[in-house]
Design an enzyme around this catalytic site. Structure first.
Site, PDB file in Angstrom:
ATOM      1  N   LYS A 227      -1.898  -7.866   9.223  1.00  0.00           N
ATOM      2  CA  LYS A 227      -2.142  -9.306   9.282  1.00  0.00           C
ATOM      3  C   LYS A 227      -3.502  -9.573   9.914  1.00  0.00           C
ATOM      4  CE  LYS A 227       2.693 -10.704  10.167  1.00  0.00           C
ATOM      5  NZ  LYS A 227       2.896 -11.657   9.056  1.00  0.00           N
TER       6      LYS A 227
ATOM      7  N   ARG B 226      12.888  -8.503   4.936  1.00  0.00           N
ATOM      8  CA  ARG B 226      13.951  -8.390   3.929  1.00  0.00           C
ATOM      9  C   ARG B 226      14.439  -6.950   3.800  1.00  0.00           C
ATOM     10  NH1 ARG B 226      10.062 -10.907  -0.416  1.00  0.00           N
ATOM     11  NH2 ARG B 226       9.389 -11.831   1.563  1.00  0.00           N
TER      12      ARG B 226
END
Length: 459
Positions: free
Chosen positions: A239, A313
């Site tokens: 990120k 996820r």
């Protein structure tokens, strides 16, 4: 410490609520000097406006709090909007509010006392609130305690809230309520077939783990699954710095699940509760998983990795597969999963997906009743093709940028086949201070879920 109501007190100062519609009548019922004083202060009864009415000796006789126009819903916890302006003292509501509106006001006042003071000396609490007549004070205190637990966990920096500390927090909660808990960690995750949890967390020196808590001996079975990514660098798809700044909140799903579990256990809701939290740190070193890798899952489905920053996820997938094996009556997952959900509904609404018609009907109604807004999003089956790559069963990060929250939810649904399933994609952070909700970590959806459970599970 979670805020609690003060004992009843003969010296408690009345908090008198009034709407703009009823202000003229309220002033007409006061002695002329008191009415003149309120008029002189310019009090108009707008939401959160307050005016102190003095006694002749200068002490406070009562505080008038504005509710705005009748039926106005622009501000949640409108009574609590006045709390920050109140002089020191102990207060009790003297209000026209009743039922759910009174409960919201009482909860808002308690939550307005929340302070995250782990790292600095907190100012002395010079405000206290007596439980108003007509509410279940024990229930309101349990709701406040669950919410404050969630806030504390999210607000704690990752240096002090890694997988170890998150497990400790769960153990403390289990001990408090007589629940049982087990933990699978490190390479034992591989040995016991949780490959995705292990893979996401293996690059961190803080061992990945699966927290498994159980409580209750009878009633319907409810399993809660919370995303516990204690810090998310993004992995090898690193990120940018600006996006990493709030990643201590990426375990907000786990924090919300623990807060909800406290509410359920403290209120002795007659069900069998299981809480599953995959707790990891998504870090970078030579053992980090890579874009292009194909990973196995507990369920046997393979997953092609197209972005290591779509790791939530993955850890949820193994936990959901385990939850499904237990054949509960309902599974609920809560996660800070996608930025797409925030783009869709903003930071104040908890979007949810569900395969269960009873939950789809009960949740929005319950949310409106307890001032915990939610919004249903679709499990849109035609988008299934978007999560099916060429060389594996599933794609963890479909290209194109469309319907990101929906494709993530569809991905998770693949791991629940035998059980009614509801998924929440929350933000878990309040970006600007609001009544009863300071800037920082915040629970979303927990009170709505709690209120919906009787209808959904037939309690």
């Amino acid at each position: 410490m979670s805020p609690k109501f003060a004992p009843p007190s003969a010296t408690a100062i009345m908090l008198v609520t009034v709407t703009t519609n009823d202000l003229r009548a309220a002033l007409a019922n006061l002695p002329n000097p008191s009415a003149d004083w309120l008029r002189a202060t310019g009090f108009t009864a707008s939401i959160g406006e307050m005016a102190a009415l003095p006694n002749a000796d200068g002490s406070i006789q009562a505080v008038y709090v504005g509710l705005g126009a009748k039926g106005q819903t622009r501000v949640r916890f409108g009574v609590a909007a006045a709390a920050a302006k109140l002089p020191a003292g102990t207060y009790v509501l003297d209000t026209i509010l009743a039922g759910l509106a009174l409960e919201e006001a009482a909860l808002g006042l308690l939550l307005s006392l929340y302070q995250f003071d782990r790292y600095k000396a907190a100012p002395a609490q010079d405000l206290a609130f007596v439980a108003p007549a007509g509410i279940d004070a024990v229930r309101i205190e349990a709701l406040a305690a669950g919410e404050c637990l969630t806030r504390d966990l999210i607000n704690t920096p990752a240096a002090d809230m890694g997988p170890d500390e998150l497990a400790d927090a769960a153990q403390t909660l289990a001990t408090q309520h007589g629940a049982t808990m087990s933990i699978i960690q490190g390479d034992d995750l591989l040995a016991q077939n949780f490959p995705l949890i292990h893979t996401v967390g293996r690059a961190s020196p803080r061992k990945p783990r699966l927290i498994d808590m159980s409580w209750g001996q009878s009633g319907p079975k409810l399993t809660l699954v919370g995303k516990g990514v204690c810090f998310d660098t993004g992995g090898l798809n690193l990120k940018p710095g600006a996006s990493m700044g709030l990643m201590k909140k990426d375990m907000g799903g786990a924090a919300t699940v623990l807060g909800l579990a406290h509410m359920i256990m403290a209120l002795k809701v007659p069900l069998q509760l299981r809480v599953l939290i995959p707790a990891v740190e998504n870090s970078v070193d030579g053992s980090a998983f890579r874009p292009g890798d194909v990973l196995n899952s507990r369920k046997g489905l393979t997953v092609e990795i197209n972005n290591t920053d779509a790791e939530g996820r993955l850890v949820l997938a193994d936990a959901l597969a385990l939850a499904d094996e237990g054949k509960p009556d309902h599974i609920i997952s809560i996660a800070t999963l996608t930025g797409a959900a925030r783009v869709a509904v903003g930071p104040d609404i908890a979007p949810f997906f569900t395969t269960d018609d009873a939950m789809a009907c009960a949740l929005p109604q319950a949310a409106a009743e307890v001032a915990d807004p939610v919004w249903q999003m679709p499990f849109h089956d035609p988008y299934e093709a978007m999560i099916e790559p060429q060389i594996a069963d599933l794609d963890n990060a479909p290209s194109g940028g469309f319907a990101g929250a929906i494709t993530a939810a569809l991905f998770l649904r693949r791991f629940v086949t035998d059980t009614p399933y509801t998924h929440f994609d929350i933000y878990g952070w309040n970006p600007t201070a609001a009544p009863a909700r300071p800037k920082g970590g915040v629970g979303m959806g927990a009170r709505a879920i709690l209120a919906a459970l009787p209808e959904v599970l037939g309690l």
